[in-house]
Design a protein around this motif. Structure first.
Motif, PDB file in Angstrom:
ATOM      1  N   THR A 162       1.045   1.450  -3.862  1.00 11.36           N
ATOM      2  CA  THR A 162      -0.213   1.513  -4.609  1.00 11.36           C
ATOM      3  C   THR A 162      -1.152   2.614  -4.139  1.00 11.36           C
ATOM      4  N   VAL A 163      -1.062   2.993  -2.875  1.00 13.02           N
ATOM      5  CA  VAL A 163      -1.900   4.058  -2.344  1.00 13.02           C
ATOM      6  C   VAL A 163      -1.038   5.277  -1.995  1.00 13.02           C
ATOM      7  N   TYR A 183       3.534  11.744  -6.917  1.00 20.45           N
ATOM      8  CA  TYR A 183       3.344  10.880  -8.085  1.00 20.45           C
ATOM      9  C   TYR A 183       2.973  11.713  -9.313  1.00 20.45           C
ATOM     10  N   LYS A 184       2.174  12.744  -9.129  1.00 19.71           N
ATOM     11  CA  LYS A 184       1.808  13.600 -10.266  1.00 19.71           C
ATOM     12  C   LYS A 184       3.052  14.250 -10.863  1.00 19.71           C
ATOM     13  N   GLU A 209       0.806  -1.215   0.000  1.00 13.96           N
ATOM     14  CA  GLU A 209       0.000   0.000   0.000  1.00 13.96           C
ATOM     15  C   GLU A 209       0.845   1.274   0.000  1.00 13.96           C
ATOM     16  N   ARG A 231       1.038   6.325  -5.374  1.00 12.75           N
ATOM     17  CA  ARG A 231       0.201   6.525  -6.561  1.00 12.75           C
ATOM     18  C   ARG A 231      -0.913   7.550  -6.369  1.00 12.75           C
ATOM     19  N   GLU A 232      -1.301   7.828  -5.138  1.00 13.96           N
ATOM     20  CA  GLU A 232      -2.358   8.810  -4.888  1.00 13.96           C
ATOM     21  C   GLU A 232      -1.804  10.132  -4.346  1.00 13.96           C
ATOM     22  N   SER A 233      -0.501  10.320  -4.472  1.00 13.14           N
ATOM     23  CA  SER A 233       0.140  11.508  -3.898  1.00 13.14           C
ATOM     24  C   SER A 233       0.395  12.589  -4.948  1.00 13.14           C
ATOM     25  N   GLU A 234       0.652  13.787  -4.461  1.00 16.36           N
ATOM     26  CA  GLU A 234       1.083  14.886  -5.331  1.00 16.36           C
ATOM     27  C   GLU A 234       2.465  14.583  -5.921  1.00 16.36           C
TER      28      GLU A 234
END
Length: 101
Positions: free
Chosen positions: A63-64, A72-73, A60, A67-70
């Protein structure tokens, strides 16, 4: 510990730019909780092929947490345009460790 493995195919003529941008991108992935370490390896037989290895404390975290973070952007904006085809990312856990103590 979870090992993330991605085979990366970099577009022809982009190797030097990719490697330079990947050095920059290290700050994004390493800022995530649960990140342990990463390495980028270039294939000897195929010049535009790389393997990315990332160690995470648990699945996680990648994957969380990543991948769900700023972060990652920013990683995505910096690196994803280099790949053709887009990489498959898989996760592995140790079954046997060949190091002897």
């Amino acid at each position: 510990m979870i090992l993330e493995v991605a085979i990366l195919y970099v577009k022809n003529g982009q190797k030097e730019l990719f490697e330079a941008d990947f050095k920059t991108a290290g700050q994004y992935i390493s800022s995530i909780s649960g990140y342990i370490r990463h390495s980028l390896q270039r294939c000897i037989e195929q010049d535009n092929k790389y393997v990315l290895l990332v160690e995470w404390e648990n699945l996680e975290d990648h994957t969380v947490g990543f991948r769900e973070s700023e972060a990652y952007k920013s990683w995505k904006a910096l690196l994803h345009h280099y790949y053709d085809p887009f990489p498959v990312v898989e996760h592995f856990e140790t079954v046997i460790d060949g190091r002897f103590t």
